[in-house]
Design an enzyme around this catalytic site. Structure first.
Site: not given
Ligand SMILES: Cc1cc2nc3c(=O)[nH]c(=O)nc-3n(C[C@H](O)[C@H](O)[C@H](O)COP(=O)(O)OP(=O)(O)OC[C@H]3O[C@@H](n4cnc5c(N)ncnc54)[C@H](O)[C@@H]3O)c2cc1C
Length: 361
Positions: A67, A173, A251
């Protein structure tokens, strides 16, 4: 999974289009195959080519990343003055023509559009639709990174490996240009009280949870110096993602179990569709663009979210008639074969037709 992340062509075609091919190729590992096996005897349940075959079929590769490498590639592509770290959003007001933002550090900002891409505990989502805790899915994961040279004797294939067994599954992997092997070991548990992402897990406990599993699985777990353990949460699908000049992405609006390896990829798809809707609709009517974005994205993300949850049961079947029926069905349908996965990997979220329909590659 875990410290690693898998990105399928429906995400990587978007990143390549943004000019990231070279940066991704520097650290991304391209697995040759997807290989799903039985927990004890290692018998193949399904094996489908990835590598050049998948790239030829869908026009973009399947990658495995650490990551940190992926984040660095994305961050390097952004002009530094567009990123403001250390700003935690605490609240906002939609004024109709502008959105006013407030941050924990006292900073204030104004924007024509607010996209809450703030993860499973989204502040923006809670403000739009009320506070609702994510659901504990009954699964916890041990994750670890093992230097590849420690596992040389296993002759591991450069593949997306997944082992299915009773009440658990194990994924591993290569990442970081092949220097590390990433694993995630998922087991079922009734309850979970901790929320930290950095809780240490005992290697001995992980080994005990995988007692009786194939020697390759146990050798990988046994070779790690430290493991982390955390609970897996997801959310029920939402009916709406947007209100006025505010919307959600990733998410924040469709947190899912990682059992389709699609959470991050779906977030990338969201971004591409949102950009296309805004580009096409112009900035005059942001609410209309957001409505279109939601109409295009919500059904697809919900489908992936639901399939991810269904895989918890499917992956964790005890040996017996249901497991045998699953294996026979997977063999018959070729679940990850190119025709079977076309709906997912062939989708081009950046191309939106005039009627709102999506193009596929
Ligand atoms: C075990 C595991 C394995 C996974 N494997 C995969 C995979 O192989 N392939 C895949 O596609 N997905 C995978 N995922 C899913 C993936 O990690 C998430 O779906 C992805 O990280 C979501 O991205 P996001 O940007 O929506 O949220 P996040 O990655 O959670 O990022 C959110 C960001 O917002 C910030 N934030 C939060 N609140 C605030 C606030 N109030 N103000 C400002 N910033 C804030 C946080 O600090 C963070 O940086 C996996 C998840 C897990 C748990």
């Amino acid at each position: 999974m875990g410290a690693g992340v898998q990105l399928s062509p429906n995400g990587t075609r978007i990143l390549h289009r943004l000019g990231l091919r070279e940066a991704l190729d520097r650290t991304g590992v391209r697995p040759a195959a997807f290989h799903q096996r039985r927990w004890d005897d290692g018998r193949t349940i399904q094996r489908e080519p990835l590598g050049e075959t998948i790239e030829a079929a869908f026009g973009a590769p399947y990658y495995h990343f650490h990551r940190a490498d992926l984040l660095a590639a994305l961050a390097d592509a952004l002009p530094a003055d567009r990123v403001h770290l250390g700003h935690r959003l605490t609240g906002f007001t939609d004024r109709g023509d502008r959105v006013k933002l407030r941050f924990a550090n006292g900073a204030r900002a104004e924007a024509g559009l607010l996209v809450g891409a703030d993860g499973i505990h989204s502040t923006v989502r809670a403000a739009l639709f009320g506070l609702e805790r994510p659901r504990f899915t009954g699964c916890v994961a041990y994750r670890g990174l093992v230097p590849a040279e420690r596992l040389g004797h296993l002759g591991l294939e450069i593949a997306a490996n997944s082992w299915l067994g009773p009440g658990a599954h194990f994924v591993h992997y290569f990442v970081a240009g092949g220097r590390l092997v990433n694993f995630v070991a998922i087991i079922e548990r009734e309850s979970w009280t901790r929320e930290s992402w950095t809780d240490r897990g005992e290697v001995a406990d992980a080994l005990a949870a995988f007692a009786g599993w194939h020697p390759q699985v146990r050798a990988i777990i046994g070779a790690v110096d430290e493991t982390f353990i955390w609970a897996l949460f997801d959310r029920l699908p939402l009916e709406r993602w947007s209100a006025g000049r505010v919307t959600l992405l990733g998410d924040a609006c469709h947190a899912m179990l990682p059992f389709m390896a699609q959470g991050a990829v779906q977030a990338i798809e969201d971004g591409a569709t949102l950009a296309a809707c805004l580009r096409e609709g112009g900035t005059d009517d942001v609410a209309a663009a957001l409505e279109r974005y939601e109409a295009l994205r919500l059904p697809r993300a919900t489908r992936v979210q639901e399939l991810s949850r269904a895989n918890k049961t499917r992956f964790h079947l005890r040996d017996g008639p249901a497991q045998e029926a699953r294996d026979a069905e997977v063999a018959r349908r070729g679940e990850r074969s190119i025709p079977a996965i076309e709906w997912l990997y062939g989708h081009d979220a950046g191309k939106i037709g005039p009627t709102g329909s999506h193009a596929t590659s």
